[in-house]
Write an enzyme that holds these catalytic residues in place. Structure first.
Site, PDB file in Angstrom:
ATOM      1  N   GLN A 165       6.561 -71.231 -95.546  1.00 20.36           N
ATOM      2  CA  GLN A 165       5.432 -70.650 -94.829  1.00 20.36           C
ATOM      3  C   GLN A 165       4.684 -71.742 -94.070  1.00 20.36           C
ATOM      4  OE1 GLN A 165       3.443 -66.926 -94.979  1.00 20.36           O
ATOM      5  NE2 GLN A 165       4.277 -68.119 -93.324  1.00 20.36           N
ATOM      6  N   PHE A 166       5.174 -72.067 -92.850  1.00 22.96           N
ATOM      7  CA  PHE A 166       4.557 -73.134 -92.077  1.00 22.96           C
ATOM      8  C   PHE A 166       3.134 -72.790 -91.644  1.00 22.96           C
ATOM      9  CE2 PHE A 166       6.237 -70.451 -88.726  1.00 22.96           C
ATOM     10  CZ  PHE A 166       5.295 -70.547 -87.710  1.00 22.96           C
ATOM     11  N   THR A 167       2.791 -71.496 -91.622  1.00 23.49           N
ATOM     12  CA  THR A 167       1.454 -71.109 -91.172  1.00 23.49           C
ATOM     13  C   THR A 167       0.358 -71.528 -92.153  1.00 23.49           C
ATOM     14  OG1 THR A 167       1.649 -68.896 -92.143  1.00 23.49           O
ATOM     15  CG2 THR A 167       2.344 -69.160 -89.856  1.00 23.49           C
TER      16      THR A 167
END
Length: 237
Positions: A165-167
């Site tokens: 989950q890069f966000t």
């Protein structure tokens, strides 16, 4: 022990608004013991410079006003690898069930346990992943016979689903559209994500479920409690 001193220096000039120009930039690597360490140091220097220019150039420049109305400032970025802060970030949700679906097919599903969202930054290392694995496995958030959160995931024979989950590294200081420059590139994040999942599987004693890195995933879960805990390797609360 200091492994790196100044690795980039130069001058920036405020032109107007928040635009800026770098003048006479130079770089030097001192006391770097390995090529990989040098590469990591340079990456962090450029990231730190980009953050300074993008997020607060006017504040930095205004500290050094000149008579001609232009604001000048010096920048100098340091890397002290005995104290450098790196960040790996996860969000743990205690669930009664969770699943990941890709292209209408269920990739992974679990029953009682944890859904873990993982965000990786460019400077993260195996040490960050190992610390998080240790904390997750030892976390006591499952109820005992008295209804008290006193059991870890091993004692309840729980399962774990790990989703990249890069966000989690969204930058939203300027404007309303988030930026993701703190998130690691694929060449860094994919190997570290895989390492994290492998170490978690070993510690759990069973294979963890995973999503697919970079895919459009549909994540479903039933948060039990709800119980949601954030962990950050730069803020070990």
């Amino acid at each position: 022990m200091l492994f790196a001193s100044t690795i980039m220096e130069g001058t920036f000039t405020k032109l107007e608004g928040t635009s800026a120009k770098l003048e006479s930039p130079s770089a030097r690597l001192e006391g770097i013991s390995t090529p990989m360490a040098a590469q990591n140091a340079a990456t962090e220097a450029l990231r730190g410079l980009r953050m300074a220019v993008a997020d607060d150039i006017s504040t930095l420049a205004s500290k050094n006003k000149t008579n001609d109305g232009l604001n000048y400032g010096k920048f100098s970025i340091f890397a002290d690898y005995s104290t450098t802060i790196v960040t790996m970030r996860i969000v743990i949700q205690r669930v009664s069930r969770a699943s990941v679906t890709i292209d209408s097919e269920v990739k992974s599903s679990i029953g009682k346990g944890y859904l873990i969202l993982v965000g990786i930054e460019g400077a993260d290392t195996h040490e960050d992943a190992d610390w998080l694995v240790h904390k997750v496995i030892g976390l006591r958030v499952f109820e005992d016979e008295q209804g008290v959160m006193n059991r870890d995931i091993l004692s309840v024979q729980g399962e774990i689903l790990v989703v990249s989950q890069f966000t989690l590294f969204a930058s939203y200081k300027k404007g309303n559209r988030p930026a993701w420059f703190r998130a690691a590139t694929h060449d860094v994040s994919v190997p570290l994500y895989n390492y994290f999942c492998t170490r978690m599987s070993e510690a759990l004693g069973k294979q963890v479920g995973t999503g697919e890195f970079g895919a459009d995933m549909k994540v479903e879960l039933v948060n039990d409690g709800p119980v949601t805990i954030c962990m950050d390797t730069k803020n070990k609360e």
